[in-house]
Design a protein around this motif. Structure first.
Motif, PDB file in Angstrom:
ATOM      1  N   ALA A   1      16.483   3.604  -5.915  1.00  9.14           N
ATOM      2  CA  ALA A   1      16.266   4.419  -4.627  1.00  9.14           C
ATOM      3  C   ALA A   1      15.506   3.346  -3.742  1.00  9.14           C
ATOM      4  O   ALA A   1      14.983   2.322  -4.000  1.00  9.14           O
ATOM      5  N   GLY A   2      15.599   3.698  -2.323  1.00 10.90           N
ATOM      6  CA  GLY A   2      14.712   3.122  -1.548  1.00 10.90           C
ATOM      7  C   GLY A   2      13.136   3.139  -1.695  1.00 10.90           C
ATOM      8  O   GLY A   2      12.673   4.195  -2.225  1.00 10.90           O
ATOM      9  N   VAL A   3      12.572   2.124  -1.405  1.00 12.81           N
ATOM     10  CA  VAL A   3      11.053   2.071  -1.329  1.00 12.81           C
ATOM     11  C   VAL A   3      10.470   2.551  -0.161  1.00 12.81           C
ATOM     12  O   VAL A   3      10.640   1.723   0.925  1.00 12.81           O
ATOM     13  N   THR A   4       9.336   3.702   0.056  1.00 18.37           N
ATOM     14  CA  THR A   4       8.989   3.948   1.393  1.00 18.37           C
ATOM     15  C   THR A   4       7.217   3.746   1.124  1.00 18.37           C
ATOM     16  O   THR A   4       6.911   4.547   0.235  1.00 18.37           O
ATOM     17  N   PRO A   5       6.753   3.207   2.138  1.00 21.19           N
ATOM     18  CA  PRO A   5       5.133   3.229   1.692  1.00 21.19           C
ATOM     19  C   PRO A   5       4.689   4.645   2.343  1.00 21.19           C
ATOM     20  O   PRO A   5       5.397   5.173   3.174  1.00 21.19           O
TER      21      PRO A   5
ATOM     22  N   GLN B   1       4.079  -8.082  -1.247  1.00 22.46           N
ATOM     23  CA  GLN B   1       5.428  -8.582  -1.114  1.00 22.46           C
ATOM     24  C   GLN B   1       6.478  -7.514  -0.748  1.00 22.46           C
ATOM     25  O   GLN B   1       7.523  -7.369  -0.068  1.00 22.46           O
ATOM     26  N   LEU B   2       6.467  -6.363  -1.449  1.00 26.52           N
ATOM     27  CA  LEU B   2       7.326  -4.899  -1.350  1.00 26.52           C
ATOM     28  C   LEU B   2       6.983  -4.557   0.034  1.00 26.52           C
ATOM     29  O   LEU B   2       7.928  -3.875   0.560  1.00 26.52           O
ATOM     30  N   LEU B   3       5.910  -4.668   0.673  1.00 18.50           N
ATOM     31  CA  LEU B   3       5.686  -4.204   2.107  1.00 18.50           C
ATOM     32  C   LEU B   3       6.105  -5.339   3.134  1.00 18.50           C
ATOM     33  O   LEU B   3       6.416  -4.758   4.503  1.00 18.50           O
ATOM     34  N   GLN B   4       6.674  -6.315   2.881  1.00 23.16           N
ATOM     35  CA  GLN B   4       7.238  -7.346   3.671  1.00 23.16           C
ATOM     36  C   GLN B   4       8.585  -6.626   4.276  1.00 23.16           C
ATOM     37  O   GLN B   4       9.481  -6.096   3.705  1.00 23.16           O
TER      38      GLN B   4
ATOM     39  N   LEU C   1      15.245  -0.145  -5.053  1.00 23.05           N
ATOM     40  CA  LEU C   1      14.667  -0.742  -6.079  1.00 23.05           C
ATOM     41  C   LEU C   1      14.977   0.182  -7.392  1.00 23.05           C
ATOM     42  O   LEU C   1      15.362   1.324  -7.454  1.00 23.05           O
ATOM     43  N   GLN C   2      15.320  -0.682  -8.415  1.00 26.66           N
ATOM     44  CA  GLN C   2      15.719  -0.168  -9.684  1.00 26.66           C
ATOM     45  C   GLN C   2      14.502   0.072 -10.561  1.00 26.66           C
ATOM     46  O   GLN C   2      13.694  -0.884 -10.955  1.00 26.66           O
TER      47      GLN C   2
END
Length: 528
Positions: free
Chosen positions: A192-196, A275-278, A286-287
């Motif tokens: 799924a996608g990563v969302t802050p 890094q994930l926030l870049q 992301l798996q």
């Protein structure tokens, strides 16, 4: 132990700590530790509890006769006060009791807890031999002091992590993102996608405004309990969570049994989080896969009761004895344990008007399991005898504040209990600080410490707290000293929660408060 929300404080200065004026009788901690030996293995303890249960069978009730007083010392010159003999006198006044409940005595108990953790892989986690050794230590201190001591056994879910994987979609196995699966994480395999979060910490619903359903939430550590972050994210539609450290410290932390069974939760470093926030990675799939399970283990509460006092009215105080897996827990909650234990020891010769009961809870860190078991299994007739409950959890934080809470509503809507009577307890705390020139403030404790099960059955309660992960403001630093912009306790739920992770001035003040309040309610009842 969870941190609490804050209200506005007023000004004060810190008094210097008192030092012991007499030798503290050392307890045979080494013998207790050797009796506990072996390897810590939370998963294995559930199968080895028969012998443990026998070893921790309830202590034989002590007789009501206390040891004889020591011989009267030789006369001293009139210009000199008589020597204090804390182990012989009845500490039945504030002056006597506070002279005998010293910082040195409290720190001696913390030192024993630290030594126990060192001997058991650095932890006193419920279900491990480190916790059992802690229990035996407390049992010996209180039995030797003359209390009736009982040990209550209960079962609780023990988490296991069997497998996990975290990588960007399309990466091969060798490109794993370093991570830690948190205790009590759920199991799932998802892409799924990563969302802050929209808010800075992800602690409440407003932080997830506009969060897209079916995404993995990326959340910064701090501001509230990790479980609270998970529950808020799931309510907003998140299917998994990646929490990133807010400093360069090691990966450590845990959830509680309230965490969902089907939501994977992992912790990553501050660098990985950044890094994930870049921008090229933000929102990229992301798996995330975790395979976890829970089985039943065994832990214990320890309950000690005075031989004197009216049994129809019980003044009860408690502190949780367990730590998290990551460390020794010398502030969380070796501070509350040590202050309560030394107070009980020094009150052993007091003839209370009310029955005194001291509780040292197990498995608090897993979700208030020990205290909840105690309250749920207490017969109705015994519940009716509970006059009040005092909770002492994290009372020596290194970058401290002085906070207090109770069932008067100051603890929040989740823990309102006999508000008029609870307000009187909080007033006693507040007056204690004010009389000594210290500022204090009432805070929302919510449902995250062992007062909650007592609140649920209507028992008046109160507690004190010196702060956990939350960041100290500039205004707070002016009020209580310390460092603005830093957590109240940067080692909260981490391996660095050791003997060095304690503000001795704050602990000394709060140990006096514990003693003062217990003596006050040993002699008086709450009345509307």
């Amino acid at each position: 132990m969870a941190h609490f929300n804050s209200r506005n404080p007023c000004l004060h200065s810190i008094a210097p700590p008192r030092r012991a004026r007499w030798p503290l009788s050392l307890l045979a901690a080494a013998a207790l530790l050797s009796a506990c030996g072996g390897e810590d293995n939370p998963a294995a303890t559930a199968g080895s509890h028969a012998s443990v249960g026998q070893a921790l069978a309830p202590a034989t009730p002590m007789s009501g006769t206390l040891p004889p007083e020591k011989d009267t010392p030789d006369a001293v010159p009139a210009s000199q006060p008589p020597a204090i003999d804390c182990d012989a006198q009845a500490n039945d006044t504030d002056e006597r009791l506070l002279e005998c409940v010293t910082l040195a005595g409290v720190r001696a108990h913390q030192t024993e807890l630290m030594n126990i953790a060192k001997a058991h892989r650095g932890t006193r986690l419920a279900g491990t031999r480190g916790h059992l050794a802690s229990l035996r230590y407390v049992q010996k201190v209180l039995t030797d002091a003359g209390y009736r001591v009982k040990v209550q056994r209960f079962q609780f879910p023990v988490p296991r992590v069997e497998a996990s994987s975290l990588r960007m979609a399309g990466q091969v196995a060798g490109e794993e993102i370093p991570h830690l699966v948190l205790d009590y994480s759920g199991s799932a395999a998802l892409t799924a996608g990563v969302t802050p979060t929209a808010g800075p910490r992800g602690c409440a619903a407003p932080d997830y405004a506009g969060f897209p359903h079916g995404q993995i939430a990326l959340v910064r550590r701090g501001g509230c309990e990790l479980t609270d972050k998970v529950l808020a994210a799931v309510a907003a539609g998140a299917v998994g969570m990646v929490i990133h450290n807010d400093d360069d410290g090691p990966l450590s932390g845990q959830l509680t049994v309230q965490a969902p069974l089907d939501v994977p939760v992992v912790l990553v470093s501050k660098t990985v989080g950044e890094q994930l926030l870049q921008r090229p990675l933000l929102g990229a799939p992301l798996q995330l896969q975790t395979q976890t399970s829970r089985s039943l283990g065994t832990s214990y509460n320890l309950i000690a009761e005075s031989t004197g006092g009216d049994p129809s009215y019980v003044t009860m105080a408690g502190a949780h004895l367990d730590s998290v897996r990551a460390g020794a827990g010398i502030n969380d909650n070796g501070s509350g344990v040590a202050a309560l234990l030394e107070t009980a020891r020094q009150m052993a010769r007091v003839a209370p008007k009310n029955r005194l009961r001291f509780a040292f809870w197990g498995a608090e860190e897993q979700g208030l399991i020990g205290s909840t078991h105690y309250v749920r299994t207490l017969p109705a007739a015994e519940r009716a005898k509970l006059g009040l409950y005092l909770n002492f959890d994290m009372i020596g934080s290194p970058n401290h504040v002085f906070e207090l809470y109770g069932g008067d509503g100051s603890a929040g809507e989740q823990a309102v209990s006999s508000p008029l009577l609870s307000a009187k307890i909080v007033d006693v705390f507040e007056r204690f600080y004010a009389d000594r020139g210290f500022a204090s403030r009432r805070v929302s404790s919510g449902a995250r410490s062992d007062h909650k099960p007592f609140a649920d059955i209507g028992v008046p309660f109160g507690g004190i707290f010196t702060g956990a992960e939350q960041i100290k403001t500039a205004e707070e630093a002016k009020t209580w000293g310390g460092t603005a912009g830093e957590p109240y306790d940067a080692c909260y739920h981490r391996a660095c929660d050791t003997l060095d992770n304690v503000n001795e001035e704050a602990l000394d003040v709060n140990a006096d408060l514990v003693a003062h309040t217990l003596l006050f309610y040993a002699m008086q009842r709450l009345a509307p």
